[in-house]
Scaffold this motif. Structure first.
Motif, mmCIF file in Angstrom:
data_model
loop_
_atom_site.group_PDB
_atom_site.id
_atom_site.type_symbol
_atom_site.label_atom_id
_atom_site.label_comp_id
_atom_site.label_asym_id
_atom_site.label_seq_id
_atom_site.Cartn_x
_atom_site.Cartn_y
_atom_site.Cartn_z
ATOM 1 N N ALA A 115 0.985 -1.362 0.024
ATOM 2 C CA ALA A 115 -0.101 -0.149 -0.276
ATOM 3 C C ALA A 115 0.799 1.549 -0.081
ATOM 4 O O ALA A 115 2.157 1.492 0.760
ATOM 5 C CB ALA A 115 -1.137 0.166 1.539
ATOM 6 N N GLU A 131 -2.254 -2.616 -3.244
ATOM 7 C CA GLU A 131 -3.803 -2.806 -3.179
ATOM 8 C C GLU A 131 -4.644 -1.308 -3.293
ATOM 9 O O GLU A 131 -5.479 -1.615 -3.055
ATOM 10 C CB GLU A 131 -3.953 -3.770 -1.486
ATOM 11 C CG GLU A 131 -3.304 -3.004 -0.894
ATOM 12 C CD GLU A 131 -3.508 -4.166 0.761
ATOM 13 O OE1 GLU A 131 -4.592 -4.365 0.896
ATOM 14 O OE2 GLU A 131 -2.619 -4.222 0.969
ATOM 15 N N GLY A 132 -4.069 0.003 -3.068
ATOM 16 C CA GLY A 132 -4.395 0.869 -2.418
ATOM 17 C C GLY A 132 -3.120 1.872 -2.485
ATOM 18 O O GLY A 132 -2.299 1.975 -2.026
ATOM 19 N N THR A 151 -7.181 7.125 -1.634
ATOM 20 C CA THR A 151 -8.430 7.253 -0.780
ATOM 21 C C THR A 151 -7.438 8.333 0.630
ATOM 22 O O THR A 151 -6.492 9.338 0.636
ATOM 23 C CB THR A 151 -8.816 6.371 0.522
ATOM 24 O OG1 THR A 151 -9.544 5.004 -0.325
ATOM 25 C CG2 THR A 151 -9.665 6.533 1.749
ATOM 26 N N SER A 185 -4.999 0.838 2.362
ATOM 27 C CA SER A 185 -4.791 -0.584 2.367
ATOM 28 C C SER A 185 -6.185 -1.710 2.100
ATOM 29 O O SER A 185 -6.807 -0.224 2.590
ATOM 30 C CB SER A 185 -4.216 -1.453 3.147
ATOM 31 O OG SER A 185 -4.703 -1.418 4.575
ATOM 32 N N ALA A 186 -6.704 -2.267 1.253
ATOM 33 C CA ALA A 186 -7.358 -3.066 0.903
ATOM 34 C C ALA A 186 -8.533 -3.244 2.583
ATOM 35 O O ALA A 186 -9.580 -3.276 2.528
ATOM 36 C CB ALA A 186 -7.650 -4.835 0.606
ATOM 37 N N ALA A 187 -7.658 -3.695 3.455
ATOM 38 C CA ALA A 187 -8.026 -4.310 4.690
ATOM 39 C C ALA A 187 -8.983 -2.840 5.695
ATOM 40 O O ALA A 187 -9.720 -3.648 5.938
ATOM 41 C CB ALA A 187 -7.729 -4.722 5.557
ATOM 42 N N ARG A 246 -10.030 -0.168 4.265
ATOM 43 C CA ARG A 246 -11.323 0.232 2.807
ATOM 44 C C ARG A 246 -12.510 -1.064 3.684
ATOM 45 O O ARG A 246 -13.865 -0.162 2.718
ATOM 46 C CB ARG A 246 -10.410 0.241 1.693
ATOM 47 C CG ARG A 246 -9.704 1.580 1.732
ATOM 48 C CD ARG A 246 -9.602 1.775 0.440
ATOM 49 N NE ARG A 246 -9.904 0.718 -1.002
ATOM 50 C CZ ARG A 246 -8.326 -0.528 -1.502
ATOM 51 N NH1 ARG A 246 -7.547 0.345 -0.434
ATOM 52 N NH2 ARG A 246 -8.454 -1.339 -2.098
ATOM 53 N N SER A 247 -11.915 -1.769 3.608
ATOM 54 C CA SER A 247 -13.175 -2.752 3.962
ATOM 55 C C SER A 247 -13.497 -2.779 4.941
ATOM 56 O O SER A 247 -15.115 -2.781 5.779
ATOM 57 C CB SER A 247 -12.782 -4.683 3.650
ATOM 58 O OG SER A 247 -12.185 -4.584 4.560
#
Length: 300
Positions: free
Chosen positions: A3, A60-61, A103, A295-297, A299-300
């Motif tokens: 990330a 991943e972001g 983001t 990170s994907a974690a 954002r979820s």
């Protein structure tokens, strides 16, 4: 997966690449004002990726922290007075420049996540106080970062404090930033590090230096006390460029609050000085926290 995190400050813009909680690479550039912040962010990010040896396709972001008001759209920044920005869709612009989704959030909201990560802070409820070009606080309650109804939570730099009367860049009179921010110190003290010049003058016994150092410490101590009393945070982590003053800053703030506590059973019971810690020199909580946000974690 990696990330990318970008932290736009009033003086420098820092980018880091984070993988499994570890910084693989970083880079910083001078911050351009106005629309130029986009070019600063993109340049820092590209160099950090190159240092880390990570391709953009492997990200991943990405997250970006900026000192201004960021709403629920997480892309538009408004009122970034220390950057000369009235309104800018910075998320879309940086995303276009890098070819990755970005983001956006206020810089200290990102930094409170980064500070907790870097300090391995066990407390569930913490505040991060960023002392840099401007001053603001990020608040984390467990895994939740407080944003506020208008994205303005934590703007302690614009709370009037005792002893201050000058006009702030925000238009108010007597804000904490007029005493203790990088921009206000630079107006009064010459040198590469104005805060260090003030401290050196105070340590030499110079009357003006001693007077301004007392006001500086009083202002920060007032803000820390207010944070603990209003939010009940277990830990106050202090970072930003001015935190590089080190022990004199920490000892000064702790000592001032301890002195107030001698006359206040309430403050004495809270033991505020024990809650205050400084981040280590060179820490980049804003960029690390921005990477966590991207990170994907998260954002979820």
């Amino acid at each position: 997966m990696s990330a990318l995190g970008i932290d736009i400050g009033g003086t420098t813009t820092v980018a880091v690449v984070l993988e499994h909680g570890r910084v693989l690479g970083s880079h910083q550039v001078a911050t351009r004002r106005g629309d130029g912040v986009v070019a600063s962010a993109v340049a820092a990010a590209r160099e950090a990726l190159a240092v880390a040896g990570v391709e953009r396709s492997a990200l991943e972001g990405a997250g970006l922290g900026v000192p201004g008001i960021v709403g629920d759209d997480r892309t538009l920044v408004r009122g970034a007075v220390n950057l000369g920005i009235e309104a800018l869709d910075i998320g879309s612009a940086v995303s276009e420049g890098l070819g990755v989704a970005v983001t956006v959030d206020n810089d200290v909201r990102a930094a409170v996540l980064g500070a907790r990560h870097l300090m391995a802070e066990p407390a569930a409820v913490i505040a991060y106080v960023g002392l840099g070009t401007g001053i603001a606080a990020g608040l984390a309650f467990g895994d939740r970062v407080l944003r506020g109804a208008s994205g303005m939570a934590g703007e302690i730099g614009h709370i009037p404090v005792p002893g201050a009367s000058s006009r702030c860049r925000c238009g108010q009179l007597g804000c904490l930033e007029t005493l203790a921010s990088g921009w206000s110190l630079a107006q009064r003290w010459a040198g590469d590090i104005p805060a260090a010049a003030m401290l050196a003058a105070a340590e030499r016994g110079q009357e003006r230096g001693e007077r301004e150092w007392r006001a500086f410490i009083d202002g920060i101590a007032h803000a820390v006390r207010s944070l603990v009393l209003t939010t009940g945070v277990d830990a106050v982590l202090i970072g930003g460029g001015i935190s590089g003053l080190g022990a004199p800053l920490l000892d000064g703030v702790q000592g001032r609050i301890a002195a107030w506590a001698e006359d206040s059973p309430l403050l004495g019971a809270l033991d505020v000085p024990a809650r205050i810690r400084l981040l280590p020199p060179g820490a980049q909580p804003g960029a690390v926290g921005a990477a966590i946000m991207g990170s994907a974690a998260w954002r979820s």
